[in-house]
Design a protein around this motif. Structure first.
Motif, PDB file in Angstrom:
ATOM      1  N   ILE A   9     -56.765  88.556  77.990  1.00 21.79           N
ATOM      2  CA  ILE A   9     -57.917  88.156  77.173  1.00 21.79           C
ATOM      3  C   ILE A   9     -58.341  89.402  76.404  1.00 21.79           C
ATOM      4  O   ILE A   9     -58.434  90.490  76.957  1.00 21.79           O
ATOM      5  N   PHE A  10     -58.535  89.233  75.107  1.00 15.73           N
ATOM      6  CA  PHE A  10     -58.728  90.380  74.215  1.00 15.73           C
ATOM      7  C   PHE A  10     -60.184  90.809  74.154  1.00 15.73           C
ATOM      8  O   PHE A  10     -61.083  89.971  74.198  1.00 15.73           O
ATOM      9  N   TYR A  11     -60.396  92.121  74.019  1.00 14.31           N
ATOM     10  CA  TYR A  11     -61.758  92.613  73.806  1.00 14.31           C
ATOM     11  C   TYR A  11     -62.184  92.255  72.386  1.00 14.31           C
ATOM     12  O   TYR A  11     -61.532  92.704  71.435  1.00 14.31           O
ATOM     13  N   GLY A  19     -50.698  94.200  65.940  1.00 13.53           N
ATOM     14  CA  GLY A  19     -50.184  94.669  67.232  1.00 13.53           C
ATOM     15  C   GLY A  19     -50.610  93.735  68.352  1.00 13.53           C
ATOM     16  O   GLY A  19     -49.789  93.291  69.167  1.00 13.53           O
ATOM     17  N   ASP A  48     -62.334  88.810  76.356  1.00 17.50           N
ATOM     18  CA  ASP A  48     -62.881  89.583  77.469  1.00 17.50           C
ATOM     19  C   ASP A  48     -64.174  90.214  76.968  1.00 17.50           C
ATOM     20  O   ASP A  48     -64.141  91.240  76.298  1.00 17.50           O
ATOM     21  N   GLY A 256     -49.313  93.882  77.248  1.00 17.19           N
ATOM     22  CA  GLY A 256     -48.769  95.172  76.831  1.00 17.19           C
ATOM     23  C   GLY A 256     -48.684  96.098  78.029  1.00 17.19           C
ATOM     24  O   GLY A 256     -49.373  95.932  79.039  1.00 17.19           O
ATOM     25  N   ASP A 258     -49.785  98.973  78.698  1.00 18.22           N
ATOM     26  CA  ASP A 258     -50.951  99.739  79.134  1.00 18.22           C
ATOM     27  C   ASP A 258     -51.754  99.051  80.213  1.00 18.22           C
ATOM     28  O   ASP A 258     -52.500  99.712  80.939  1.00 18.22           O
ATOM     29  N   TRP A 287     -45.329  98.466  72.697  1.00 17.79           N
ATOM     30  CA  TRP A 287     -46.346  98.407  71.649  1.00 17.79           C
ATOM     31  C   TRP A 287     -45.707  98.394  70.279  1.00 17.79           C
ATOM     32  O   TRP A 287     -44.612  98.929  70.101  1.00 17.79           O
ATOM     33  N   TYR A 288     -46.446  97.875  69.325  1.00 19.48           N
ATOM     34  CA  TYR A 288     -46.061  98.093  67.937  1.00 19.48           C
ATOM     35  C   TYR A 288     -46.675  99.403  67.473  1.00 19.48           C
ATOM     36  O   TYR A 288     -47.879  99.625  67.610  1.00 19.48           O
ATOM     37  N   LYS A 295     -49.690 104.157  68.103  1.00 22.60           N
ATOM     38  CA  LYS A 295     -49.900 102.745  68.395  1.00 22.60           C
ATOM     39  C   LYS A 295     -50.799 102.147  67.312  1.00 22.60           C
ATOM     40  O   LYS A 295     -51.755 102.793  66.879  1.00 22.60           O
ATOM     41  N   ILE A 296     -50.476 100.956  66.892  1.00 24.55           N
ATOM     42  CA  ILE A 296     -51.365 100.283  65.946  1.00 24.55           C
ATOM     43  C   ILE A 296     -52.594  99.874  66.734  1.00 24.55           C
ATOM     44  O   ILE A 296     -52.486  99.161  67.731  1.00 24.55           O
TER      45      ILE A 296
END
Ligand code: ME8
Length: 514
Positions: A9-11, A19, A48, A256, A258, A287-288, A295-296
């Motif tokens: 879930i993305f911030y 990316g 998130d 990803g 990380d 990563w892209y 990192k993008i």
């Protein structure tokens, strides 16, 4: 077979970028592939929202956190729509259904003695939302190689989660389930990390109020990672929900590299403590990176507007590039130049050209009607064998979470078909009297190849498949994975409809700003 797949879930502390789109596009390709196989798929994504960095970003914009994230979440949803992401549910961690489950779990872990109250004294990196002990810092800064930013000293009353208690059970699980953490390089990293010794994790904060309150001590909010990981089951209605009963455990959590550590250590331990089965696979992709090598990312400011990229090249081309360029186990390089190069060579020249030449010849020599195939020769037998081999390879690569490998194999068939056009030279057959049945076979083989390639492309480029089927007059009912394994499916008399080029060649200069 049931298949539950999730993205992180993305911030929502900034708009999504190309990316971050990789994970979601890859998850979508896997979900679509399994649906085409007839599996019972559930695909979850979301945001998130209970992070300290959200509070900071909202403050810097003079906004309330919720009003701020509401706006960004709309951008995420809009991007996923533009990219044809076929998610079944989008969970926001500010939703009540999520709060309820997190509170229930926190209380249960506390009551059974896995969470206890103490005091945290150490460092915190807000951009990474990670606690660090003094000895892990690099020159006094965040040791995360992608971060290196300032950390803050915290000294506050905190609840702790007993990771150490489950260390041996977790190691045993990882060793007994070689597929649990993939690819293998990440698995080895994780084993080393866990063998180094797990410290109990601080799981609450008291210096701000944004987040999920600890139910029995409202001075505290739940640490954002403990809260966030629980989304994978709160969205299913854990513990009694029908979806939870039907889909848990997940087949794969995709992410990803990380954040593998959180998913391969904290998450399985939460589940073990709850006596819930673990997900089958935690997969960490690369990563892209931008042309310059970094990192993008939102914080580096090297992000191109994804909506503008889609407007220029189309969502299929962006999906294709992202999935094709990131080799398994390594990082991928993103630049607009390489995107255009891929688009022109693979999509316009190879695939687009084959489809348009084939349809043009069906129009020219048979008035646009797919003819009945005569006896196949050795050449067609060879094509069929290659087709079957390619389908098997595409399946194998998709099941190994390697979309680039799947596409590389798929393109072997595309190249072979272009060669077949040249070898059979329909323009010569058309002029020869005794060769009309042979020409029928060749033209029918073109149509079959368009059908098969259309099916194989469907997980990766859903719009393209629709166009290929429409132009070749193929009914959507024939869109099923198993049908790609057969040749000679199309009956006679189907009318093709040549349309616009699938992928026009692009000249990057047309977008340059004077
Ligand atoms: O980590 N290339 O959220 P996030 C490929 N909220 N992937 C990239 C990328 C790039 N250039 N930049 C970011 C979080 N990502 C947490 C997750 S899950 C319970 C909580 C990927 O918005 C990154 O690796 O910072 C991560 O998997 C995802 O985007 C979300 O990053």
């Amino acid at each position: 077979m049931k298949y539950y797949i999730t993205t992180p879930i993305f911030y929502p502390n900034a708009s999504p970028h190309i990316g971050t789109a990789y994970t979601t596009v890859a998850a979508d390709a896997f979900a679509r592939y399994h649906r085409l196989k007839g599996h019972d798929v559930y695909f979850l994504t979301g945001t998130d929202e209970n992070a300290q960095k959200i509070v900071r970003t909202a403050e810097s914009q003079g906004m309330e956190p919720l009003a701020y994230v509401d706006g960004v979440v709309e951008r995420f949803k809009a991007l996923w729509e533009e990219l044809d992401i076929s998610y079944d549910d989008f969970i926001r961690t500010t939703e009540e259904r999520h709060h309820e489950v997190v509170k229930k779990i926190f209380t249960k872990l506390y009551e059974q003695g896995d969470i206890y109250k103490s005091e945290y004294e150490g460092w915190y990196c807000t951009p990474c939302e990670t606690f660090w002990t003094e000895n892990k810092l690099m020159d006094g800064k965040c040791p995360n190689p992608d971060c290196g930013r300032d950390v803050e000293l915290l000294k506050e009353e905190s609840y702790f989660f007993k990771l150490s208690k489950y260390q041996d059970a977790l190691l045993r699980h990882i060793k007994d389930h070689p597929d649990f953490i993939q690819p293998a390089s990440r698995r080895n990293e994780m084993i080393k990390f866990i063998e180094g010794g797990l410290e109990d994790l601080c799981v609450s904060r008291t210096t701000f109020q944004w987040g999920i309150q600890v139910p029995f001590n409202p001075k505290h909010v739940v640490y954002v990672w403990l809260d966030a990981l629980i989304n994978y089951i709160s969205a299913l209605g854990y513990p009694d929900g029908e979806l939870y009963q039907r889909y848990w455990p997940a087949e794969v959590h995709l992410m990803g590299k990380d954040i593998v550590r959180f998913h391969a250590v904290i998450w399985p331990i939460i589940l073990m403590a709850l006596d819930v089965p673990l997900p089958k696979v935690v997969y960490g992709h690369g990563w892209y990176l931008s042309k310059e090598g970094g990192k993008i990312s939102k914080s580096r400011g090297n992000v191109q507007d994804s909506f503008e990229l889609i407007r220029r090249y189309g969502s299929d081309a962006i999906r294709y590039f992202l999935l094709r360029e990131m080799q398994v186990g390594t990082d991928g390089a993103y630049s607009e130049d390489s995107l255009v190069e891929r688009l022109n060579s693979d999509l316009a020249n190879d695939l687009g050209n084959f489809v348009s030449r084939s349809l043009a010849m069906i129009v020219k020599y048979r008035g646009g009607v797919i003819p009945k195939a005569a006896e196949p020769t050795e050449l067609e037998a060879e094509l069929r064998a290659l087709g079957q081999e390619v389908v098997a390879k595409v399946e194998e690569r998709l099941e190994a979470h390697d979309p680039a490998g799947a596409l590389e194999n798929l393109w072997r068939l595309v190249s072979r078909m272009n060669k077949y056009v040249d070898e059979t030279a329909p323009w010569t057959l058309a002029k020869q009297e005794g060769q009309q049945a042979r020409l029928d076979t060749v033209l029918h083989t073109f149509a079959e190849a368009i059908r098969i390639l259309g099916i194989l492309c469907a997980p990766f480029m859903p719009k393209l498949t629709g166009k290929m089927f429409r132009q070749c007059g193929i009914s959507d009912e024939l869109l099923a994975w198993e049908a790609a394994k057969e040749w000679a499916v199309l009956g006679e008399g189907i009318q093709v409809q040549r349309g616009e080029a699938l992928f026009p060649r692009i000249d990057l200069a047309q977008f340059s700003v004077e």
